[in-house]
Design a protein around this motif. Sequence first.
Motif, PDB file in Angstrom:
ATOM      1  N   LEU A 174      32.951 -27.051  45.190  1.00 37.19           N
ATOM      2  CA  LEU A 174      32.816 -26.951  46.859  1.00 37.19           C
ATOM      3  C   LEU A 174      31.786 -26.763  47.584  1.00 37.19           C
ATOM      4  O   LEU A 174      31.351 -26.904  48.596  1.00 37.19           O
ATOM      5  N   LEU A 175      31.148 -25.332  46.931  1.00 34.42           N
ATOM      6  CA  LEU A 175      29.930 -24.826  47.596  1.00 34.42           C
ATOM      7  C   LEU A 175      28.696 -25.890  47.470  1.00 34.42           C
ATOM      8  O   LEU A 175      28.101 -25.946  48.420  1.00 34.42           O
ATOM      9  N   GLY A 176      28.663 -26.430  46.366  1.00 33.36           N
ATOM     10  CA  GLY A 176      27.698 -27.473  46.085  1.00 33.36           C
ATOM     11  C   GLY A 176      27.644 -28.591  47.096  1.00 33.36           C
ATOM     12  O   GLY A 176      26.911 -29.007  47.575  1.00 33.36           O
ATOM     13  N   ALA A 177      28.794 -28.934  47.192  1.00 34.70           N
ATOM     14  CA  ALA A 177      29.407 -30.188  48.251  1.00 34.70           C
ATOM     15  C   ALA A 177      28.776 -29.680  49.614  1.00 34.70           C
ATOM     16  O   ALA A 177      28.121 -30.304  50.464  1.00 34.70           O
ATOM     17  N   ALA A 178      29.247 -28.582  50.006  1.00 33.28           N
ATOM     18  CA  ALA A 178      29.033 -28.037  51.268  1.00 33.28           C
ATOM     19  C   ALA A 178      27.342 -27.934  51.406  1.00 33.28           C
ATOM     20  O   ALA A 178      26.943 -28.339  52.523  1.00 33.28           O
ATOM     21  N   LEU A 179      26.698 -27.757  50.560  1.00 36.15           N
ATOM     22  CA  LEU A 179      25.410 -27.438  50.680  1.00 36.15           C
ATOM     23  C   LEU A 179      24.581 -28.858  50.964  1.00 36.15           C
ATOM     24  O   LEU A 179      23.597 -28.912  51.708  1.00 36.15           O
ATOM     25  N   ILE A 180      24.956 -29.834  50.115  1.00 40.93           N
ATOM     26  CA  ILE A 180      24.618 -31.077  50.213  1.00 40.93           C
ATOM     27  C   ILE A 180      24.787 -31.759  51.631  1.00 40.93           C
ATOM     28  O   ILE A 180      24.012 -32.277  52.296  1.00 40.93           O
ATOM     29  N   ILE A 181      25.849 -31.583  51.861  1.00 40.33           N
ATOM     30  CA  ILE A 181      26.490 -32.051  53.146  1.00 40.33           C
ATOM     31  C   ILE A 181      25.516 -31.647  54.389  1.00 40.33           C
ATOM     32  O   ILE A 181      25.272 -31.994  55.263  1.00 40.33           O
ATOM     33  N   GLY A 182      25.375 -30.331  54.360  1.00 36.72           N
ATOM     34  CA  GLY A 182      24.830 -29.291  55.472  1.00 36.72           C
ATOM     35  C   GLY A 182      23.353 -29.820  55.432  1.00 36.72           C
ATOM     36  O   GLY A 182      22.673 -30.266  56.573  1.00 36.72           O
ATOM     37  N   VAL A 183      22.770 -29.942  54.418  1.00 34.71           N
ATOM     38  CA  VAL A 183      21.257 -30.340  54.391  1.00 34.71           C
ATOM     39  C   VAL A 183      21.100 -31.734  54.796  1.00 34.71           C
ATOM     40  O   VAL A 183      20.091 -32.190  55.471  1.00 34.71           O
ATOM     41  N   ALA A 184      22.119 -32.616  54.127  1.00 30.78           N
ATOM     42  CA  ALA A 184      21.820 -33.952  54.476  1.00 30.78           C
ATOM     43  C   ALA A 184      21.955 -34.087  56.179  1.00 30.78           C
ATOM     44  O   ALA A 184      21.194 -34.986  56.799  1.00 30.78           O
TER      45      ALA A 184
END
Length: 117
Positions: free
Chosen positions: A99-109
């Motif tokens: 979930l943290l990896g997904a949050a990081l990807i979504i935020g940066v994108a």
Amino acid sequence: MSGPERTRRAILDIGLGAGTVGLAVVLTFWGSLAAVQATFLLMTVAVLVWMATTSVDRLRGTSGWPRPWLFGGLVVLLAVNASVFSFTGFTGLLLSAALLGAALIIGVARVLLRVGA
């Protein structure tokens, strides 16, 4: 953003942080392992939802690029989470790392899609 809006947002952020710290203290002394893992998983879901729904202006700095402290902290949290999972093998930590990896990807994108805007 107007003065009252900034004040309201600051009070909300401080209250959320104080509540999180209070919950962590309570779970540290009186929580079972399952309760701690479930709460940690719910907190990472909240991070994912926040990254996906908050204003992009809160995710980027004055230059328009991702905020180093926000995203750097998220990267550190992800690394610590994955490291602790490798030692303990708790499934909740693996799910929260995802979930943290997904949050990081979504935020940066979200930030990078608005760099030119």
